[in-house]
Design a protein around this motif. Structure first.
Motif, PDB file in Angstrom:
ATOM      1  N   UNK A 110       0.834  -1.209   0.000  1.00 33.37           N
ATOM      2  CA  UNK A 110       0.000   0.000   0.000  1.00 33.37           C
ATOM      3  C   UNK A 110       0.867   1.257   0.000  1.00 33.37           C
ATOM      4  N   UNK A 111       1.982   1.223   0.725  1.00 34.54           N
ATOM      5  CA  UNK A 111       2.880   2.385   0.797  1.00 34.54           C
ATOM      6  C   UNK A 111       3.473   2.699  -0.579  1.00 34.54           C
ATOM      7  N   UNK A 112       3.791   1.648  -1.343  1.00 37.03           N
ATOM      8  CA  UNK A 112       4.356   1.859  -2.683  1.00 37.03           C
ATOM      9  C   UNK A 112       3.322   2.503  -3.604  1.00 37.03           C
ATOM     10  N   UNK A 113       2.078   2.048  -3.522  1.00 38.52           N
ATOM     11  CA  UNK A 113       1.010   2.641  -4.318  1.00 38.52           C
ATOM     12  C   UNK A 113       0.844   4.124  -3.985  1.00 38.52           C
ATOM     13  N   UNK A 114       0.796   4.447  -2.704  1.00 41.28           N
ATOM     14  CA  UNK A 114       0.640   5.841  -2.275  1.00 41.28           C
ATOM     15  C   UNK A 114       1.821   6.687  -2.748  1.00 41.28           C
ATOM     16  N   UNK A 115       3.028   6.158  -2.624  1.00 41.80           N
ATOM     17  CA  UNK A 115       4.227   6.859  -3.068  1.00 41.80           C
ATOM     18  C   UNK A 115       4.186   7.108  -4.574  1.00 41.80           C
ATOM     19  N   UNK A 116       3.784   6.086  -5.342  1.00 46.07           N
ATOM     20  CA  UNK A 116       3.704   6.214  -6.798  1.00 46.07           C
ATOM     21  C   UNK A 116       2.699   7.304  -7.191  1.00 46.07           C
ATOM     22  N   UNK A 117       1.551   7.328  -6.537  1.00 47.33           N
ATOM     23  CA  UNK A 117       0.536   8.343  -6.835  1.00 47.33           C
ATOM     24  C   UNK A 117       1.082   9.735  -6.546  1.00 47.33           C
ATOM     25  N   UNK A 118       1.753   9.900  -5.427  1.00 46.98           N
ATOM     26  CA  UNK A 118       2.315  11.224  -5.073  1.00 46.98           C
ATOM     27  C   UNK A 118       3.368  11.663  -6.083  1.00 46.98           C
ATOM     28  N   UNK A 119       4.249  10.746  -6.479  1.00 52.35           N
ATOM     29  CA  UNK A 119       5.300  11.094  -7.441  1.00 52.35           C
ATOM     30  C   UNK A 119       4.713  11.463  -8.802  1.00 52.35           C
ATOM     31  N   UNK A 120       3.756  10.664  -9.256  1.00 49.98           N
ATOM     32  CA  UNK A 120       3.138  10.933 -10.556  1.00 49.98           C
ATOM     33  C   UNK A 120       2.384  12.264 -10.533  1.00 49.98           C
ATOM     34  N   UNK A 121       1.752  12.569  -9.403  1.00 54.60           N
ATOM     35  CA  UNK A 121       1.019  13.845  -9.306  1.00 54.60           C
ATOM     36  C   UNK A 121       1.975  15.038  -9.382  1.00 54.60           C
ATOM     37  N   UNK A 122       3.264  14.818  -9.104  1.00 55.99           N
ATOM     38  CA  UNK A 122       4.281  15.871  -9.201  1.00 55.99           C
ATOM     39  C   UNK A 122       4.956  15.902 -10.569  1.00 55.99           C
ATOM     40  N   UNK A 123       4.431  15.097 -11.512  1.00 54.25           N
ATOM     41  CA  UNK A 123       4.974  15.092 -12.857  1.00 54.25           C
ATOM     42  C   UNK A 123       6.109  14.117 -13.078  1.00 54.25           C
ATOM     43  N   UNK A 124       6.361  13.249 -12.115  1.00 49.02           N
ATOM     44  CA  UNK A 124       7.431  12.251 -12.254  1.00 49.02           C
ATOM     45  C   UNK A 124       6.871  10.945 -12.813  1.00 49.02           C
ATOM     46  N   UNK A 125       7.784  10.057 -13.194  1.00 49.41           N
ATOM     47  CA  UNK A 125       7.423   8.738 -13.699  1.00 49.41           C
ATOM     48  C   UNK A 125       7.703   7.742 -12.581  1.00 49.41           C
ATOM     49  N   UNK A 126       6.847   6.707 -12.434  1.00 47.55           N
ATOM     50  CA  UNK A 126       7.100   5.683 -11.438  1.00 47.55           C
ATOM     51  C   UNK A 126       6.936   4.304 -12.068  1.00 47.55           C
ATOM     52  N   UNK A 127       7.971   3.491 -11.940  1.00 47.58           N
ATOM     53  CA  UNK A 127       7.903   2.097 -12.395  1.00 47.58           C
ATOM     54  C   UNK A 127       8.240   1.198 -11.217  1.00 47.58           C
TER      55      UNK A 127
END
Length: 129
Positions: A110-127
């Motif tokens: 769950x923490x990884x999902x939340x982190x990915x959403x936050x990063x993507x919302x800042x314009x970053x890419x998450x894989x």
């Protein structure tokens, strides 16, 4: 605090409800809608204008790949995070070609999902690693 508006797209109701419960525990997230297929996801994105769409890749009626392509072409400010049980291979590449800003497997924490959403919302890419 500004909240990140999220739309969930998955053909399994239990998965959507579980994701909603996890995400709504985060103080900066707001789930604004749920879609059960790609076509419905496109309609709900137009209606609710979320910042992030958590998109299942394989759904009936219209796949997450086709829906992602249409959403990112029509509304480039909306970021899509692909979510699938398939860990690698063609599907990741197809989602990224369709315009997804990230990709996670459904067995992530769950923490990884939340982190990915936050990063993507800042314009970053998450894989997912």
């Amino acid at each position: 605090m500004k909240r990140i508006r999220i739309l969930l797209a998955d053909d399994h109701e239990l998965m959507r409800k579980g994701l909603r419960t996890l995400l709504e525990n985060e103080p900066d997230f707001e789930v604004v809608a749920e879609a059960q297929n790609g076509r419905q996801a496109i309609d709900l994105v137009r209606e609710h204008l979320p910042q992030i769409v958590v998109m299942d890749v394989t759904m009936p009626d219209m796949s997450g790949i086709i829906a992602t392509n249409q959403i990112t072409a029509e509304l480039p400010a909306v970021k899509v995070l692909g979510l699938s049980m398939h860990p690698a291979g063609n599907i990741v590449g197809e989602m990224l070609k369709a315009g997804a800003a990230g990709y996670l497997t459904k067995n992530c924490a769950a923490e990884e999902l939340a982190n990915a959403i936050r990063l993507i919302s800042q314009g970053k890419i998450y894989l997912s690693p």
